[in-house]
Motif scaffolding. Structure first.
Motif, PDB file in Angstrom:
ATOM      1  N   ASN A   1       0.860  -1.199   0.000  1.00 34.48           N
ATOM      2  CA  ASN A   1       0.000   0.000   0.000  1.00 34.48           C
ATOM      3  C   ASN A   1       0.890   1.240   0.000  1.00 34.48           C
ATOM      4  N   ASP A   2       1.022   1.879  -1.168  1.00 35.85           N
ATOM      5  CA  ASP A   2       1.966   3.003  -1.212  1.00 35.85           C
ATOM      6  C   ASP A   2       1.353   4.323  -0.757  1.00 35.85           C
ATOM      7  N   ASP A   3       0.117   4.270  -0.232  1.00 32.99           N
ATOM      8  CA  ASP A   3      -0.456   5.485   0.365  1.00 32.99           C
ATOM      9  C   ASP A   3      -0.025   5.621   1.818  1.00 32.99           C
ATOM     10  N   ILE A   4       0.471   4.533   2.380  1.00 26.19           N
ATOM     11  CA  ILE A   4       0.897   4.578   3.786  1.00 26.19           C
ATOM     12  C   ILE A   4       2.425   4.566   3.826  1.00 26.19           C
ATOM     13  N   GLU A   5       2.985   5.660   4.303  1.00 25.77           N
ATOM     14  CA  GLU A   5       4.428   5.875   4.261  1.00 25.77           C
ATOM     15  C   GLU A   5       5.090   5.379   5.549  1.00 25.77           C
ATOM     16  N   THR A   6       6.234   4.698   5.422  1.00 22.92           N
ATOM     17  CA  THR A   6       6.978   4.338   6.632  1.00 22.92           C
ATOM     18  C   THR A   6       7.911   5.490   6.978  1.00 22.92           C
ATOM     19  N   VAL A   7       7.837   5.937   8.203  1.00 20.70           N
ATOM     20  CA  VAL A   7       8.673   7.063   8.651  1.00 20.70           C
ATOM     21  C   VAL A   7       9.626   6.549   9.719  1.00 20.70           C
ATOM     22  N   PHE A   8      10.920   6.781   9.509  1.00 24.32           N
ATOM     23  CA  PHE A   8      11.923   6.313  10.470  1.00 24.32           C
ATOM     24  C   PHE A   8      12.388   7.456  11.352  1.00 24.32           C
ATOM     25  N   LEU A   9      12.390   7.209  12.634  1.00 25.99           N
ATOM     26  CA  LEU A   9      12.950   8.189  13.559  1.00 25.99           C
ATOM     27  C   LEU A   9      14.272   7.621  14.060  1.00 25.99           C
ATOM     28  N   MET A  10      15.328   8.397  13.896  1.00 24.99           N
ATOM     29  CA  MET A  10      16.650   7.944  14.350  1.00 24.99           C
ATOM     30  C   MET A  10      16.649   7.849  15.867  1.00 24.99           C
ATOM     31  N   ALA A  11      17.145   6.749  16.375  1.00 29.40           N
ATOM     32  CA  ALA A  11      17.236   6.590  17.829  1.00 29.40           C
ATOM     33  C   ALA A  11      18.059   7.730  18.421  1.00 29.40           C
ATOM     34  N   ASP A  12      17.632   8.209  19.554  1.00 28.09           N
ATOM     35  CA  ASP A  12      18.392   9.197  20.301  1.00 28.09           C
ATOM     36  C   ASP A  12      19.780   8.604  20.571  1.00 28.09           C
ATOM     37  N   VAL A  13      20.817   9.414  20.411  1.00 22.36           N
ATOM     38  CA  VAL A  13      22.188   8.892  20.526  1.00 22.36           C
ATOM     39  C   VAL A  13      22.402   8.160  21.858  1.00 22.36           C
ATOM     40  N   SER A  14      21.870   8.724  22.927  1.00 20.18           N
ATOM     41  CA  SER A  14      22.129   8.125  24.239  1.00 20.18           C
ATOM     42  C   SER A  14      21.299   6.850  24.462  1.00 20.18           C
ATOM     43  N   LEU A  15      20.243   6.667  23.646  1.00 17.62           N
ATOM     44  CA  LEU A  15      19.365   5.501  23.855  1.00 17.62           C
ATOM     45  C   LEU A  15      19.572   4.433  22.783  1.00 17.62           C
ATOM     46  N   GLN A  16      20.467   4.746  21.866  1.00 22.74           N
ATOM     47  CA  GLN A  16      20.744   3.901  20.706  1.00 22.74           C
ATOM     48  C   GLN A  16      21.032   2.419  21.055  1.00 22.74           C
ATOM     49  N   PRO A  17      21.826   2.144  22.094  1.00 22.82           N
ATOM     50  CA  PRO A  17      22.159   0.729  22.342  1.00 22.82           C
ATOM     51  C   PRO A  17      21.048  -0.074  23.009  1.00 22.82           C
ATOM     52  N   ILE A  18      19.985   0.589  23.423  1.00 19.15           N
ATOM     53  CA  ILE A  18      18.983  -0.122  24.227  1.00 19.15           C
ATOM     54  C   ILE A  18      18.123  -1.054  23.373  1.00 19.15           C
ATOM     55  N   ALA A  19      18.052  -2.302  23.769  1.00 19.44           N
ATOM     56  CA  ALA A  19      17.201  -3.282  23.088  1.00 19.44           C
ATOM     57  C   ALA A  19      16.520  -4.128  24.158  1.00 19.44           C
ATOM     58  N   SER A  20      15.251  -4.435  23.935  1.00 21.15           N
ATOM     59  CA  SER A  20      14.492  -5.236  24.907  1.00 21.15           C
ATOM     60  C   SER A  20      15.220  -6.541  25.226  1.00 21.15           C
ATOM     61  N   ARG A  21      15.752  -7.161  24.193  1.00 24.47           N
ATOM     62  CA  ARG A  21      16.430  -8.455  24.367  1.00 24.47           C
ATOM     63  C   ARG A  21      17.595  -8.332  25.358  1.00 24.47           C
ATOM     64  N   LEU A  22      18.373  -7.256  25.227  1.00 25.17           N
ATOM     65  CA  LEU A  22      19.531  -7.075  26.116  1.00 25.17           C
ATOM     66  C   LEU A  22      19.096  -6.730  27.535  1.00 25.17           C
ATOM     67  N   VAL A  23      18.012  -5.962  27.640  1.00 21.22           N
ATOM     68  CA  VAL A  23      17.482  -5.626  28.970  1.00 21.22           C
ATOM     69  C   VAL A  23      17.153  -6.934  29.708  1.00 21.22           C
ATOM     70  N   LYS A  24      16.524  -7.854  29.007  1.00 24.07           N
ATOM     71  CA  LYS A  24      16.138  -9.136  29.629  1.00 24.07           C
ATOM     72  C   LYS A  24      17.386  -9.935  30.009  1.00 24.07           C
ATOM     73  N   GLU A  25      18.373  -9.951  29.111  1.00 20.79           N
ATOM     74  CA  GLU A  25      19.602 -10.706  29.394  1.00 20.79           C
ATOM     75  C   GLU A  25      20.323 -10.146  30.605  1.00 20.79           C
ATOM     76  N   ILE A  26      20.425  -8.826  30.653  1.00 18.18           N
ATOM     77  CA  ILE A  26      21.125  -8.188  31.779  1.00 18.18           C
ATOM     78  C   ILE A  26      20.406  -8.517  33.082  1.00 18.18           C
ATOM     79  N   ALA A  27      19.076  -8.452  33.053  1.00 18.96           N
ATOM     80  CA  ALA A  27      18.299  -8.726  34.270  1.00 18.96           C
ATOM     81  C   ALA A  27      18.465 -10.182  34.708  1.00 18.96           C
ATOM     82  N   ILE A  28      18.472 -11.092  33.751  1.00 18.24           N
ATOM     83  CA  ILE A  28      18.600 -12.520  34.078  1.00 18.24           C
ATOM     84  C   ILE A  28      19.940 -12.790  34.771  1.00 18.24           C
ATOM     85  N   TYR A  29      20.982 -12.049  34.355  1.00 21.52           N
ATOM     86  CA  TYR A  29      22.310 -12.242  34.968  1.00 21.52           C
ATOM     87  C   TYR A  29      22.547 -11.303  36.144  1.00 21.52           C
TER      88      TYR A  29
END
Ligand code: ADP
Length: 170
Positions: free
Chosen positions: A117-145
């Protein structure tokens, strides 16, 4: 005309990176629909209902600090993203872009969605530099350890994750 955007993700759990994208997306649209995926391909730490409740709770605090008028709805979806966006009457799909790792997948997905559907545009927002490394998967891994996840999520989400990890250990 009301401009609606959808922001899809699994939010397992919702992080400060997601929250930053939600806040910024709220400035671009009149109505933001956060679509929480059931995502059968991943085994989530939190059930769909838990993730919905978590995102809704965080959205309440975001709305309280917004300087623009924006309605934010949090709903689940189990269909093709483009069908979800169409159903919600969205004109844009919002995605966050972290480093190059996200790019290839996102580029491909945006290309295929454009063909659907080319009427609906995907818009990308660049991650904030300070929040760039954050990923849900890593948050879970860090918590598990037993690591400190406070820099990556809100205090409420940190408590939820610690709770879940402790319960799973028992
Ligand atoms: P998915 O299951 O699609 O990977 P996620 O819940 O991990 O979904 O993320 C949803 C969206 O939020 C994606 O567009 C992802 O790129 C974006 N996102 C995730 N983490 C961050 C971050 N730290 N900064 C900016 N965007 C992010």
């Amino acid at each position: 005309m009301i401009r609606t955007g959808v922001y899809p993700g699994s939010f397992d759990p919702v992080t400060l990176g997601h929250i930053d994208i939600i806040r910024r997306a709220a400035h671009l649209v009149d109505r933001l629909v956060i679509g929480v995926t059931t995502n059968a391909s991943k085994t989530p730490m939190f059930t769909l209902d838990e993730r919905l409740a978590m995102v809704r709770r965080e959205v309440e605090s975001i709305c309280a600090t917004l300087t623009v008028e924006c309605e934010i709805d949090v709903v689940s979806f189990d269909s093709l993203l483009m069908h979800f966006a169409e159903r919600e009457g969205a004109s844009i799909i919002i995605r966050g872009l972290r480093a190059v790792a996200d790019f290839e997948y996102e580029y491909q997905m945006a290309g295929m969605n454009q063909q659907l559907n080319d009427d609906i545009e995907t818009v990308f927002l660049m991650a904030d530099v300070s929040l760039q490394p954050i990923a849900s998967r890593l948050v879970k891994e860090i918590a598990i350890y037993g690591g400190d996840i406070a820099p990556f999520v809100t205090p409420g989400v940190a408590a939820d994750v610690r709770d879940r990890v402790n319960r799973q250990k028992r």
